[in-house]
Motif scaffolding. Sequence first.
Motif, PDB file in Angstrom:
ATOM      1  N   CYS A 178      14.297 -83.942 -91.113  1.00 47.53           N
ATOM      2  CA  CYS A 178      13.864 -83.136 -92.259  1.00 47.53           C
ATOM      3  C   CYS A 178      14.081 -83.861 -93.585  1.00 47.53           C
ATOM      4  CB  CYS A 178      14.629 -81.814 -92.294  1.00 47.53           C
ATOM      5  SG  CYS A 178      14.513 -80.831 -90.780  1.00 47.53           S
ATOM      6  N   TRP A 179      13.170 -83.586 -94.501  1.00 44.03           N
ATOM      7  CA  TRP A 179      13.282 -84.087 -95.871  1.00 44.03           C
ATOM      8  C   TRP A 179      13.200 -82.867 -96.793  1.00 44.03           C
ATOM      9  CZ3 TRP A 179      10.868 -86.378 -91.894  1.00 44.03           C
ATOM     10  CH2 TRP A 179      11.148 -87.733 -91.643  1.00 44.03           C
ATOM     11  N   LEU A 180      14.302 -82.551 -97.449  1.00 45.33           N
ATOM     12  CA  LEU A 180      14.373 -81.370 -98.311  1.00 45.33           C
ATOM     13  C   LEU A 180      14.196 -81.765 -99.762  1.00 45.33           C
ATOM     14  CD1 LEU A 180      15.070 -78.281 -98.463  1.00 45.33           C
ATOM     15  CD2 LEU A 180      17.448 -78.990 -98.788  1.00 45.33           C
ATOM     16  N   LEU A 181      13.295 -81.088-100.470  1.00 51.86           N
ATOM     17  CA  LEU A 181      13.071 -81.337-101.899  1.00 51.86           C
ATOM     18  C   LEU A 181      14.104 -80.535-102.690  1.00 51.86           C
ATOM     19  CD1 LEU A 181      10.844 -82.991-103.406  1.00 51.86           C
ATOM     20  CD2 LEU A 181       9.740 -80.806-103.881  1.00 51.86           C
ATOM     21  N   VAL A 182      14.969 -81.238-103.439  1.00 51.61           N
ATOM     22  CA  VAL A 182      16.085 -80.576-104.126  1.00 51.61           C
ATOM     23  C   VAL A 182      15.936 -80.722-105.643  1.00 51.61           C
ATOM     24  CG1 VAL A 182      18.585 -80.355-104.256  1.00 51.61           C
ATOM     25  CG2 VAL A 182      17.543 -81.253-102.169  1.00 51.61           C
ATOM     26  N   PRO A 183      15.603 -79.618-106.350  1.00 59.47           N
ATOM     27  CA  PRO A 183      15.498 -79.663-107.815  1.00 59.47           C
ATOM     28  C   PRO A 183      16.815 -79.288-108.476  1.00 59.47           C
ATOM     29  CG  PRO A 183      14.642 -77.583-107.022  1.00 59.47           C
ATOM     30  CD  PRO A 183      15.165 -78.331-105.801  1.00 59.47           C
ATOM     31  N   PHE A 184      17.188 -80.019-109.528  1.00 57.87           N
ATOM     32  CA  PHE A 184      18.426 -79.726-110.232  1.00 57.87           C
ATOM     33  C   PHE A 184      18.147 -79.126-111.605  1.00 57.87           C
ATOM     34  CE2 PHE A 184      19.747 -83.299-107.417  1.00 57.87           C
ATOM     35  CZ  PHE A 184      20.597 -82.556-106.614  1.00 57.87           C
ATOM     36  N   ARG A 185      19.159 -78.530-112.188  1.00 64.35           N
ATOM     37  CA  ARG A 185      19.036 -77.835-113.468  1.00 64.35           C
ATOM     38  C   ARG A 185      18.590 -78.747-114.592  1.00 64.35           C
ATOM     39  NH1 ARG A 185      24.382 -75.560-116.096  1.00 64.35           N
ATOM     40  NH2 ARG A 185      24.497 -77.781-116.504  1.00 64.35           N
ATOM     41  N   ASN A 186      18.963 -80.037-114.518  1.00 64.45           N
ATOM     42  CA  ASN A 186      18.601 -80.965-115.595  1.00 64.45           C
ATOM     43  C   ASN A 186      17.171 -81.469-115.492  1.00 64.45           C
ATOM     44  OD1 ASN A 186      18.674 -82.853-113.532  1.00 64.45           O
ATOM     45  ND2 ASN A 186      20.582 -83.792-114.175  1.00 64.45           N
ATOM     46  N   GLY A 187      16.407 -80.969-114.506  1.00 65.28           N
ATOM     47  CA  GLY A 187      15.002 -81.337-114.382  1.00 65.28           C
ATOM     48  C   GLY A 187      14.718 -82.419-113.355  1.00 65.28           C
ATOM     49  N   THR A 188      15.751 -83.068-112.835  1.00 72.28           N
ATOM     50  CA  THR A 188      15.541 -84.111-111.833  1.00 72.28           C
ATOM     51  C   THR A 188      15.281 -83.479-110.464  1.00 72.28           C
ATOM     52  OG1 THR A 188      17.892 -84.308-111.321  1.00 72.28           O
ATOM     53  CG2 THR A 188      17.025 -85.727-113.063  1.00 72.28           C
ATOM     54  N   ILE A 189      14.530 -84.209-109.649  1.00 69.38           N
ATOM     55  CA  ILE A 189      14.202 -83.759-108.292  1.00 69.38           C
ATOM     56  C   ILE A 189      14.537 -84.885-107.324  1.00 69.38           C
ATOM     57  CG2 ILE A 189      12.378 -82.993-106.736  1.00 69.38           C
ATOM     58  CD1 ILE A 189      10.900 -81.859-109.134  1.00 69.38           C
ATOM     59  N   GLU A 190      15.265 -84.575-106.266  1.00 68.31           N
ATOM     60  CA  GLU A 190      15.628 -85.577-105.274  1.00 68.31           C
ATOM     61  C   GLU A 190      15.283 -85.081-103.878  1.00 68.31           C
ATOM     62  OE1 GLU A 190      19.378 -87.519-105.537  1.00 68.31           O
ATOM     63  OE2 GLU A 190      19.567 -87.186-107.700  1.00 68.31           O
TER      64      GLU A 190
END
Length: 217
Positions: free
Chosen positions: A155-167
């Motif tokens: 699995c590859w999970l798209l993780v968005p953070f509060r500062n606007g970055t996405i990993e």
Amino acid sequence: MLLKMNQMLYYQIASSDNEEAAIEYKSRIADEHADGLLIEVPISEKTGRYKRLFLGDELSAFFVSEDGIKNYFDSHVIGFKEDGIRLIKICKPDPDRIAKVQRRSFLRVSAELEIAVKQSDHVRFVCLTDDVGGGGISFICDGKWPLLPEQTLECWLLVPFRNGTIEHAFFKAEIVRVVELVSGKKQAMIKYVSINDSERQKVIRYCFEKQLKFRNR
């Protein structure tokens, strides 16, 4: 309050630059005031380079207590002090806004995040999670996919953070349970069987940020 003098803090600094936002720094707590903590100039865990902080910089931080529990909190820079060396003053967190994450009891939150799933070379699909956590997740997908308990997924999970970055967080997981929903879709509950600590920390950080957002409403 678990925070104390000489304790080490680990944190990431909010930035519009994805690479910069992903760097982890550490600082020792040099002093404590009623409204804040004085910390030493941050140093990168990876490169050993120092980082200059500015007034208002936002930090996603954690410290490890004596019993090995990671304690996460948000803070920001509120001032500076020259005391032989330059110290940075950050806002002291409210004890009620510190999230504790134990190894065997990971935080879990409801979340609709995009996840790409590979079941085999011929079965791949993209769907949304129902909840996510440091120990596993659940997702809802089309009912046509042949999911069964004990199957292994990549699995590859798209993780968005509060500062606007996405990993992306990559992991291998095992299906624990599959439920057929009235809508015709399937809900799969999965647990991590192979995940790097750095990838798990991305998920935990997302859960922590979402929990704080909910508490602050």
